[in-house]
Enzyme design. Structure first.
Site, mmCIF file in Angstrom:
data_model
loop_
_atom_site.group_PDB
_atom_site.id
_atom_site.type_symbol
_atom_site.label_atom_id
_atom_site.label_comp_id
_atom_site.label_asym_id
_atom_site.label_seq_id
_atom_site.Cartn_x
_atom_site.Cartn_y
_atom_site.Cartn_z
ATOM 1 N N LEU A 82 0.827 -1.207 0.000
ATOM 2 C CA LEU A 82 0.000 0.000 0.000
ATOM 3 C C LEU A 82 0.858 1.252 0.000
ATOM 4 C CD1 LEU A 82 -2.891 1.101 0.079
ATOM 5 C CD2 LEU A 82 -2.720 1.155 2.574
ATOM 6 N N LYS A 83 1.951 1.236 0.721
ATOM 7 C CA LYS A 83 2.858 2.397 0.741
ATOM 8 C C LYS A 83 3.316 2.739 -0.671
ATOM 9 C CE LYS A 83 7.643 3.526 1.955
ATOM 10 N NZ LYS A 83 7.454 4.898 2.462
ATOM 11 N N ILE A 96 16.581 19.922 12.557
ATOM 12 C CA ILE A 96 16.366 18.887 13.568
ATOM 13 C C ILE A 96 17.294 17.698 13.372
ATOM 14 C CG2 ILE A 96 14.619 17.407 14.626
ATOM 15 C CD1 ILE A 96 14.350 20.462 15.082
ATOM 16 N N ASP A 109 17.535 13.024 20.766
ATOM 17 C CA ASP A 109 16.102 13.187 20.491
ATOM 18 C C ASP A 109 15.250 12.327 21.416
ATOM 19 O OD1 ASP A 109 16.564 14.942 18.414
ATOM 20 O OD2 ASP A 109 16.557 13.396 16.873
ATOM 21 N N GLU A 165 7.741 20.654 18.020
ATOM 22 C CA GLU A 165 6.818 20.907 16.900
ATOM 23 C C GLU A 165 5.765 21.894 17.355
ATOM 24 O OE1 GLU A 165 3.043 20.938 15.346
ATOM 25 O OE2 GLU A 165 3.367 19.627 17.065
ATOM 26 N N HIS A 179 5.929 18.025 7.265
ATOM 27 C CA HIS A 179 5.200 16.878 6.734
ATOM 28 C C HIS A 179 4.451 17.208 5.445
ATOM 29 C CE1 HIS A 179 5.909 15.522 10.886
ATOM 30 N NE2 HIS A 179 5.966 14.338 10.325
#
Length: 759
Positions: free
Chosen positions: A18-19, A433, A601, A667, A696
């Site tokens: 599906l990706k 980041i 992180d 964020e 994104h």
């Protein structure tokens, strides 16, 4: 007869079909019909696998092209009006724009689904939000499964949980008082449409019951389910991820046919529901772990269910603890896992078989699964005693930590002076980041190297070429603290796990993180240590290319275990501290190599919190201690950064401050800096970098948009404590849009520096 059912199954395909189909459609390389064909084949294969394992009721509504919460928002007509789309005739491209943004609208916000690593699309609620029923896509999938000969049980997120999950655009009570009266009739219409399709059972999930929902939410359950019970369909109310034992009386009082409870995360609640739930209701026991990879102890599970079986008889159902969305699909695909470690595991397909065996044992006794039971017992015994799991040196290091081992050498006020003397950063220092675009060339080189088609020398040269390009582009842009771009890293957790003892890896153990983004979590099976340096070589090379500070990049201990499938035979606190000390070895090696800005992180610090607030203090104590252990022994002049994303921090800010990172980046762009407000009100003591644009989406923000966000940040954070950076890493973006986005960020930063008198 005992009923075996489930509420969801992995929807990406065994090899991420599906990706790849979705991303091909986004690029315009394939048609919508092509994408729909791939989706239909995934559903067909999933249902066939579930049926073959003995499942009696198969899930429908668990498949999604992007996110099941977004699907439900479309089905109840609650898509944001700002997009100008009509839910009644929403196209598939428009559906994707809701999640990914477009030229005029930023994407809907994402955040973590309770304490998992799955991101859902956050509803946007307003007092005037309108709802309308659009069950067509769900009904089509029901008809599709029925045509293949299956009995189905659709799964929907419940109306209370849906409202609770949404963005708080109005005061607290508006969602129940104002929106619920408009939403309930739409749910009734959905349930009526499902009943008209010949469906007997619907699972309506209300996981807020496991998450300390407030009094107004609890008080709304009786009237909400009185209304839903008017539909001619039998409702199973689903809960998971923690105990709901305190709500047993409430659930027993509701006009529903049954309750599903999580007997993996909260095995103790089974006894409560056996005692308190009316035997005329269905008790669905989630006895196989839907969120981890370890085999079930079949003998123990069957024994634990005997009292429930005696009371409920055929009204005892068995299921995974939660949707198998969070589990890799099929262990049979794995050909390279250590055979002994593999024998301790079960992926989604194997969990189905386990449930089929549990069903058989409950119906016909343990003798009916004797061979299977013997194999299960042998796997449990081997895992408990195997020498691959235990490392005496690691255990001793944890046991012998001196008092204060997690504390830096001086308070932040002294450290920041030493750091500024060394780094000479301007007002509003800029950074990113960590990751930069993972190009086709990078992926091809990595794949060829893993297959043995590219020599180590050639792979090294290819990665250095990418790093050099990344450093050069950042210097052109004028970014102050650079990163090497992480070209050599496949994933921020997997990359490190591959180099740590106590970890192993699957080939096809993919799970969905959001949309087409899939991750292949490492598997922590034993004690963790660091045999050799992991990042020093690449960071040192990058630093050799520039006079600007080069930031070393590591993934923190909480995220390392949270985004892994973690061993369940020792406390999480012990696993976390083991990882922390392994990372501390790396931090000290980076410092010795001349890397004096190091980012550790921790995007998972919030999502790893227990859902029950009475367990927060204990978790936060060892989680924050573990983070501090990663930087123990560093010089005051070494600047420690951390990054957190897509979580609400308001209620744990004292704990975040106790982590004592010199700089935290978060964020904030999709929330219009709302997340930053809490940091300002709390007077967060150290430096902070709120994200000024959403990574994104491929959309390039305007300078006015970035300036708007930065000015909001300046209004709540002292100017001398403020950094400028994107929301998150840039791995998923292309180079052209990345440079354009960063150029906008830098242009606005230079403008504000001039305005505020910076040289």
């Amino acid at each position: 007869m005992t009923t075996f059912h489930l509420s969801g199954y992995p929807r990406i395909g065994g090899k991420r079909e599906l990706k790849f189909a979705t991303e091909s459609f986004w690029k315009g390389a394939t048609s919508e019909a092509d994408l729909q064909n791939v989706a239909a084949e995934i559903r067909r294969a999933n249902w066939a696998t579930q049926h073959a394992a003995g499942a009696d009721l198969l899930p429908v509504g668990d498949f999604s092209f992007y996110d099941h919460v977004l699907d439900l928002l479309c089905a109840v007509g609650a898509i944001p009006a700002r997009f100008g789309f009509q839910a009644a005739n929403l196209t598939l491209p428009q559906y994707f724009e809701l999640a990914r943004g477009n030229a005029t609208q930023f994407a809907m916000e994402m955040t973590k689904w309770f304490d998992t690593n799955y991101h859902y699309i956050v509803p946007e609620w307003h007092a005037d939000t309108q709802f309308s029923a659009h069950p067509e896509r769900l009904i089509a999938q029901i008809r599709e499964a029925q045509a293949q000969g299956y009995a189905v049980k659709p799964t929907l997120v419940g109306p209370l949980t849906l409202l609770w999950l949404g963005k708080k655009k109005e005061e607290f009570g508006c969602r129940i008082k104002t929106l619920m009266p408009k939403l309930l009739p739409v749910y009734q219409q959905l349930l009526q449409a499902i009943a008209d399709a010949g469906v007997e059972y619907v699972q309506i999930d209300e996981p807020i019951l496991a998450a300390d929902a407030g009094k107004p939410w609890l008080e709304a359950f009786p009237s909400t389910y009185q209304a839903l019970a008017q539909a001619p369909v039998r409702i199973i109310l689903g809960t998971y991820f923690a105990s709901v034992a305190e709500h047993a009386a409430l659930l027993n009082s509701l006009p529903i046919s049954g309750v599903h409870i999580d007997c993996v995360r909260a095995s103790e609640q089974l006894a409560t529901f056996v005692a308190q739930l009316d035997s005329s209701k269905i008790l669905s026991a989630g006895v196989v772990d839907g969120r981890n990879v370890w085999r079930a102890n079949l003998r123990q599970i069957v024994a634990n269910l005997q009292d429930a079986k005696a009371k409920f008889g055929d009204n005892l159902w068995v299921a995974p603890s939660c949707s198998l969305l969070h589990s890799p699909q099929d262990l049979a695909l794995e050909e390279k896992l250590d055979a002994e470690i593999k024998s301790w595991m079960a992926f989604a397909a194997q969990k189905l078989v386990e449930l089929g065996n549990i069903k058989q044992a409950l119906q016909n006794g343990l003798d009916s699964i004797q061979a299977v039971l013997a194999a299960s017992d042998a796997a449990q015994a081997d895992r408990a005693s195997n020498s691959k799991i235990h490392n005496a040196a690691v255990q001793a290091r944890i046991a012998n930590l001196p008092k204060g081992a997690d504390q830096r050498g001086a308070p932040f006020a002294e450290r920041i002076k030493a750091q500024q003397a060394q780094l000479h950063l301007p007002l509003l220092p800029t950074t990113t980041i960590g990751s930069f675009p993972q190009t086709t060339e990078i992926r091809q080189a990595r794949a060829a190297f893993k297959k043995g088609e590219l020599s180590a020398a050639d792979y090294d040269a290819a990665m250095k070429k990418e790093i050099a390009y990344c450093v050069a582009e950042q210097e052109k842009l004028g970014i102050d603290v650079l990163v090497h771009g992480e070209a050599e890293r496949n994933d921020m957790v997997e990359y490190f796990g591959e180099q740590l003892a106590g970890y192993c890896f699957s080939q096809f153990g993919w799970v969905q993180s959001y949309g087409s983004r899939c991750v292949k979590p490492p598997i922590i099976y034993g004690d963790v240590s660091r045999p050799n340096p992991m990042t020093v070589y690449w960071s040192s090379y990058a630093q050799s290319l520039t006079k600007r500070p080069m930031k070393g990049m590591l993934t923190g201990p909480v995220t390392m275990f949270k985004w892994s499938f973690v061993r369940d035979d020792v406390p999480l606190s012990q696993v976390c501290k083991q990882v922390a000390l392994a990372l501390n070895d790396e931090v000290l090696d980076l410092e010795r190599a001349g890397i004096t800005v190091i980012q550790i992180d921790e995007p998972a610090i919030r999502e790893a919190m227990p859902l029950k607030k009475n367990q927060w203090d204990e978790y936060l104590a060892w989680a924050c201690e573990s983070f501090r252990l990663t930087s123990t022994g560093t010089a005051n002049s070494t600047q420690i950064h951390t990054h957190m994303c897509y979580s609400e921090f308001n209620d744990i800010l004292p704990a975040i401050a106790s982590m004592d990172a010199d700089v935290i980046t978060i964020e904030t762009s999709r929330s219009d800096m709302d997340l930053l407000t809490a940091f300002g009100e709390f007077k967060y003591p150290n430096d902070i970098g709120p994200g000024v644009y959403d990574i994104h989406s491929p959309r390039v923000p305007t300078e006015a948009e970035v300036e708007h966000l930065l000015r909001k940040a300046i209004s709540v954070v002292p100017l001398e404590r403020l950094w400028v950076n994107p929301d998150c890493g840039l791995k998923t973006r292309g180079w052209t849009e990345t440079i354009e986005q960063l150029r906008v960020m830098m242009n606005v930063t230079h403008k504000l520096r001039r305005e505020f008198g910076a040289k």
